[in-house]
Write a protein that holds these residues in place. Structure first.
Motif, short mmCIF file in Angstrom:
data_model
loop_
_atom_site.label_atom_id
_atom_site.label_comp_id
_atom_site.label_asym_id
_atom_site.label_seq_id
_atom_site.Cartn_x
_atom_site.Cartn_y
_atom_site.Cartn_z
N VAL A 151 5.68 -6.54 10.53
CA VAL A 151 5.39 -7.02 11.52
C VAL A 151 5.70 -8.38 12.38
N ASN A 152 6.52 -8.99 11.26
CA ASN A 152 7.32 -10.54 11.56
C ASN A 152 7.87 -11.06 10.92
N PRO A 153 8.99 -12.51 10.72
CA PRO A 153 9.24 -12.91 9.41
C PRO A 153 8.12 -13.26 7.95
N TYR A 154 7.07 -13.11 8.85
CA TYR A 154 5.80 -13.39 8.15
C TYR A 154 4.36 -13.47 7.64
N ALA A 155 4.37 -11.49 8.04
CA ALA A 155 3.26 -10.88 8.28
C ALA A 155 3.72 -9.65 7.80
N THR A 156 2.60 -8.83 6.84
CA THR A 156 3.63 -7.15 6.78
C THR A 156 2.24 -7.01 6.65
N ALA A 157 1.99 -5.47 7.46
CA ALA A 157 0.57 -4.30 6.92
C ALA A 157 1.17 -3.59 5.32
N ARG A 158 -0.05 -3.73 5.08
CA ARG A 158 0.13 -2.79 3.89
C ARG A 158 -0.71 -1.49 3.75
N PHE A 159 -0.25 -0.26 2.54
CA PHE A 159 -1.34 0.94 2.32
C PHE A 159 -0.62 1.37 1.54
N THR A 160 -1.52 1.71 0.53
CA THR A 160 -1.53 2.40 -0.60
C THR A 160 -1.86 4.49 0.08
N ILE A 161 -1.70 5.07 -1.45
CA ILE A 161 -1.98 6.82 -0.74
C ILE A 161 -2.12 7.39 -2.08
N GLU A 162 -3.38 7.47 -2.74
CA GLU A 162 -3.36 8.33 -4.50
C GLU A 162 -3.86 9.08 -4.13
N LYS A 163 -3.38 10.49 -5.15
CA LYS A 163 -3.80 11.54 -5.29
C LYS A 163 -3.85 11.79 -6.90
N ASN A 164 -5.37 12.32 -7.42
CA ASN A 164 -5.93 13.02 -8.73
C ASN A 164 -5.54 14.57 -8.20
N ALA A 165 -4.64 15.15 -9.03
CA ALA A 165 -5.16 16.47 -9.32
C ALA A 165 -5.14 17.13 -9.98
N ARG A 166 -6.64 17.76 -10.94
CA ARG A 166 -7.45 18.03 -12.50
C ARG A 166 -6.70 19.65 -12.53
N TYR A 167 -6.36 20.03 -13.80
CA TYR A 167 -6.71 20.84 -13.59
C TYR A 167 -6.50 21.74 -15.23
#
Length: 502
Positions: A174-190
């Motif tokens: 966003v600027n030198p002192y602010a960052t937006a973060r995210f995570t995406i996780e996926k399980n595929a059971r077999y």
């Protein structure tokens, strides 16, 4: 206008100075310039000094007439040399005046290219994506919750055994002192044999409601309503801020994975809240953390009501809220070979109320104390001990329900950039029923097994067979677990996985 490449002789003379030491090079810079050619030594020297580059294919092609822009580029590089004598500088000044227009054009082009490169760098730095993909196989004889009346489901849990998994992380500056973060996780059971059944009320062909064990397949468990944290949707969203006059109050706000303690013994899971981390001034490497948070894993439950004939009359569902907590934590070095961590967590909201299950589920626990100590007695050996004490009146029927203990021994370790690096570890754990606030750890020592006590040894080996690829195998030959409140289970686990980091 074009000039003959013999003009290079002037440039060679003025740059090299025709000194005998300047031509000590023995390697050929250009394959098409004979060693007995009058310009060989000068061209070889200029190439090694970075003044000329030739055609990029180890040839000079001296018989080809060069453009004024090519000559201007050579003059520009020669002008950057600092070790020219007075006579050489005079010739350089004449050449620069002759090619002033071309040099100006080259300078403008360089400035534009530099601006474009900086603009592209700023754009790429603003958005970054990285993560890991996993291929995993395993075997686990446990993870069976026993039926208690008609309210528990009977299942085998294969979430952490045989699966394909991906963790995708991203940041947006966003600027030198602010960052937006995210995570995406996926399980595929077999693995089909690890399907489990859920106890649900269903109607027969006469319209009578009964409780039945409905199979929940691996595909269904990948759906959003069955696996909210690992279904391929955005599971965590938060912002990272650098606050304060010196921008050294590192603060997270939002939903993210969080751990408390060196081995995440008190907490290792998804939370909602705010946490700030700050180096203590004059603290000799010690840090302080203040956190206000709630686990995002609220507990949904239901009660089945029956009529006089034993049929299901209705099902009452409710949610027991996870507790709201305030944490203070301190960590840092104790000398050269020792590190420590100590903290306290107070339950401040959604406390347990037996008369109102919606008030919370953490019994009558008022708070927790956590402590960790890590020692390196040898260069490649590290021993870490962790302890958690819960302030509660509740006691588990298996061991001490108000405390957690863990000791981990690590020998060597892996480096994703160093092929062949390896490490081994051994870990002993004794977890009580009420001494931590939740985990989604890799070994399933807590959630989602619904255990109220577990103890035993884990052993592991890891290595880097290829750059950014890590192979790990974990073995727990004999675990003692307390499922529900009175049924002991002996459990063994063997898992192996490959992580591909990008």
């Amino acid at each position: 206008m074009k000039i003959n490449t013999k003009a290079l002789a002037i440039l060679a003379g003025l740059t090299v100075g025709m000194s005998s030491t300047a031509f000590a090079a023995t390697a050929d810079s250009f394959t098409d310039v004979p060693k007995d050619h009058w310009s060989y030594q000068a061209l070889d020297y200029l190439a090694k000094e970075g003044v000329i580059e030739g055609m990029g294919d180890s040839t000079f092609q001296g018989g080809r007439a060069m453009t004024r822009y090519e000559m201007a580029a050579i003059v520009a590089k020669a002008m950057q040399k600092n070790d020219v004598n007075f006579g050489d500088k005079a010739v350089l000044d004449k050449l620069s005046a002759e090619y002033a227009n071309e040099l100006g054009t080259l300078k403008n082009q360089v400035n534009k290219n530099t601006s474009d490169i900086n603009d592209l760098k700023n754009k790429t730095d603003k958005f970054k994506v990285w993560g890991m993909a996993r291929v995993q196989v395993g075997d686990d004889n446990g993870l069976k919750s026993q039926s208690v009346g008609n309210s528990w489901s009977t299942k085998t849990n294969g979430d952490y055994n045989n699966r394909f998994y991906m963790d995708l992380e991203g940041s947006m500056k966003v600027n030198p002192y602010a960052t937006a973060r995210f995570t995406i996780e996926k399980n595929a059971r077999y693995r089909d044999s690890e399907y489990w059944t859920a106890t649900k009320p269903v109607k027969d062909d006469k319209g009578v409601t009964h409780l039945a064990n409905v199979p929940v397949t691996g595909e269904l468990r990948d759906m959003p309503d069955q696996d909210t944290n690992h279904n391929g949707s955005i599971s965590n969203v938060w912002v990272e801020l650098q606050l304060g006059k010196n921008h050294n109050w590192y603060t997270n706000i939002g939903r993210k994975w969080n751990g408390i303690g060196m081995q995440n013994l008190l907490l290792g899971g998804q939370v909602d809240g705010i946490a700030t981390y700050h180096p203590i001034e004059g603290g000799h490497g010690w840090w302080f953390s203040g956190q206000y948070w709630k686990s995002s894993s609220d507990c949904s439950q239901y009660t089945v009501n029956y009529d006089e004939n034993g049929n299901v009359k209705n099902v009452d569902s409710f949610v027991r809220r996870a507790p709201v907590n305030a944490t203070v934590d301190f960590w840092g070095p104790l000398g050269k070979y020792m590190d420590a961590n100590i903290g306290y967590t107070r339950v401040v909201g959604h406390k347990y109320n037996a008369s109102n299950p919606n008030d919370g589920y953490w019994y009558d626990t008022s708070g927790f104390m956590n402590a960790d100590l890590s020692v390196k007695p040898m260069k490649d050996l590290k021993v870490t001990g962790s302890y958690v004490k819960a302030f509660t009146n509740q006691q588990g029927t298996y061991g001490h329900g108000d405390r957690d203990l863990a000791v981990r021994i690590d020998y060597r370790g892996t480096d994703l950039n160093k092929v062949g690096s390896w490490g081994v570890y051994a870990k002993w754990m004794n977890l009580g029923a009420f001494a931590d606030l939740g985990h989604d750890d890799e070994w399933s020592t807590r959630e989602p097994t619904f255990t109220n006590g577990v103890r035993g040894w884990y052993y592991g080996f890891k290595m880097v067979p290829s750059k950014n690829v890590e192979w790990e195998t974990m073995w727990a030959p004999h675990l003692a677990e307390q499922i529900t409140w009175n049924t002991p289970v002996r459990r063994h686990i063997l898992r192996s996985w490959l992580d591909f980091h990008f």
